[in-house]
Design a protein around this motif. Sequence first.
Motif, mmCIF file in Angstrom:
data_model
loop_
_atom_site.group_PDB
_atom_site.id
_atom_site.type_symbol
_atom_site.label_atom_id
_atom_site.label_comp_id
_atom_site.label_asym_id
_atom_site.label_seq_id
_atom_site.Cartn_x
_atom_site.Cartn_y
_atom_site.Cartn_z
ATOM 1 N N SER A 10 0.875 -1.051 0.062
ATOM 2 C CA SER A 10 0.050 0.015 -0.108
ATOM 3 C C SER A 10 0.755 1.311 0.123
ATOM 4 O O SER A 10 0.368 2.293 -0.391
ATOM 5 C CB SER A 10 -0.880 0.066 1.205
ATOM 6 N N GLY A 43 -2.363 3.186 -1.334
ATOM 7 C CA GLY A 43 -3.189 3.342 -0.353
ATOM 8 C C GLY A 43 -3.913 4.699 -0.318
ATOM 9 O O GLY A 43 -5.025 4.886 -0.090
ATOM 10 N N PHE A 47 -7.795 3.863 -0.174
ATOM 11 C CA PHE A 47 -8.617 3.932 0.876
ATOM 12 C C PHE A 47 -9.534 5.140 0.961
ATOM 13 O O PHE A 47 -10.321 5.141 1.593
ATOM 14 C CB PHE A 47 -7.553 3.814 1.954
ATOM 15 N N GLU A 48 -9.160 6.155 -0.014
ATOM 16 C CA GLU A 48 -10.177 7.295 -0.088
ATOM 17 C C GLU A 48 -11.064 7.163 -1.181
ATOM 18 O O GLU A 48 -12.092 7.565 -0.856
ATOM 19 C CB GLU A 48 -8.997 8.321 -0.077
ATOM 20 N N GLY A 143 -1.834 -0.698 4.436
ATOM 21 C CA GLY A 143 -3.254 -1.170 4.733
ATOM 22 C C GLY A 143 -3.779 -1.870 5.508
ATOM 23 O O GLY A 143 -4.801 -1.836 5.922
ATOM 24 N N SER A 144 -2.842 -2.861 6.005
ATOM 25 C CA SER A 144 -3.187 -3.851 7.010
ATOM 26 C C SER A 144 -1.895 -4.119 7.855
ATOM 27 O O SER A 144 -0.870 -3.925 7.604
ATOM 28 C CB SER A 144 -3.509 -4.921 6.355
ATOM 29 N N ASN A 162 -7.422 -5.052 9.030
ATOM 30 C CA ASN A 162 -7.495 -3.714 8.068
ATOM 31 C C ASN A 162 -7.272 -2.382 8.926
ATOM 32 O O ASN A 162 -7.814 -1.410 8.794
ATOM 33 C CB ASN A 162 -8.593 -3.513 7.317
ATOM 34 N N ARG A 167 -4.144 4.119 6.346
ATOM 35 C CA ARG A 167 -5.640 3.984 6.977
ATOM 36 C C ARG A 167 -5.610 4.866 8.109
ATOM 37 O O ARG A 167 -6.495 5.689 8.105
ATOM 38 C CB ARG A 167 -6.072 2.705 7.041
ATOM 39 N N LYS A 170 -5.427 8.423 7.094
ATOM 40 C CA LYS A 170 -6.738 8.941 6.454
ATOM 41 C C LYS A 170 -7.890 9.016 7.422
ATOM 42 O O LYS A 170 -8.921 9.151 6.874
ATOM 43 C CB LYS A 170 -6.979 8.002 5.113
ATOM 44 N N MET A 172 -9.234 6.577 8.853
ATOM 45 C CA MET A 172 -10.208 5.575 8.831
ATOM 46 C C MET A 172 -10.050 4.290 9.598
ATOM 47 O O MET A 172 -10.746 3.158 9.286
ATOM 48 C CB MET A 172 -9.918 5.007 6.917
#
Length: 301
Positions: A10, A43, A47-48, A143-144, A162, A167, A170, A172
């Motif tokens: 990512s 990413g 992710f967005e 990302g993870s 996740n 993330r 962002k 998230m």
Amino acid sequence: MRLAAIDIGSNAARLLIVEVSYDKNGKPLFNKLNLIRVPLRLGFDVFEKGEISKEKRGMILQTMKAYSHLLNAYEVKEVITCATSAMRDAANSADIIRKVKLETGLEIEIISGDLEASIIYENHIAENMDTNNSYLYIDVGGGSTELTFFSDGKLIFKKSFNIGTIRILKDMVDETKWNEVKDFIKNRTKGYKKIIAIGTGGNINKVFSLSKKKDGKPLHVDLLKDYFKEISSFSVEDRINIYKLRRDRADVIVPALQIYINTMRWAEAEEIYVPKIGLADGLVQHLYYELEAKRTRYQRS
């Protein structure tokens, strides 16, 4: 024999090229010839927006073309190419995979989080350590985060969440997701021998480098907390200048430390070893043993 692995993460894409040799007992040794990293930062799109932008698609293709040329230059005969969290989530990943295959011949396989955890574990670092302890692999990506727990010579669990650095940047990852990870770790590691963490990923490698610790020595969780407080107090620009970080490391290192610290705290692990391995290393070994299995089957038939 030369083998290679491409890991499209990512935050970055890595190409690892190794020469396989053997020790006096016939055990394979994976000697690193080259490791190249390109900060694609997929990413931030996925992710967005849910897909990879036209600009990033072009960057992926150019990176894979460059990697293809390097594979030819090193006369690599076998390569494994895998993508992780960002490509798993991208709505247009299938189109990108087709384009890369058409123009470079490289076949990208999108792997699940659980398989990612298994492949990282294939480095078998814990098997060479004190059996009086249990070991929790923590691999933090953009990302993870992949967790693999090892005790008494057995793989107890592997799990992917996740929760990743991009993330978090962002915004998230909410409290519910953190609580899910906390509850899982606390429940699944309870009652085992003392837990030692094993950290993989570029961010923990950078923290280890900053610590000036000797190779093979662990970092204490309190030191990680100190680095988290210190580094997070500076702007990204200041981090680049003070710690000599690349821009694509300066922003993600703080959320990465947050993940390592929380995971260690919930597992009650006080120390973390940083063996400087990652998914690409596991992929190369995974490829080697697959090829050996095929060769053995061929000899028997």
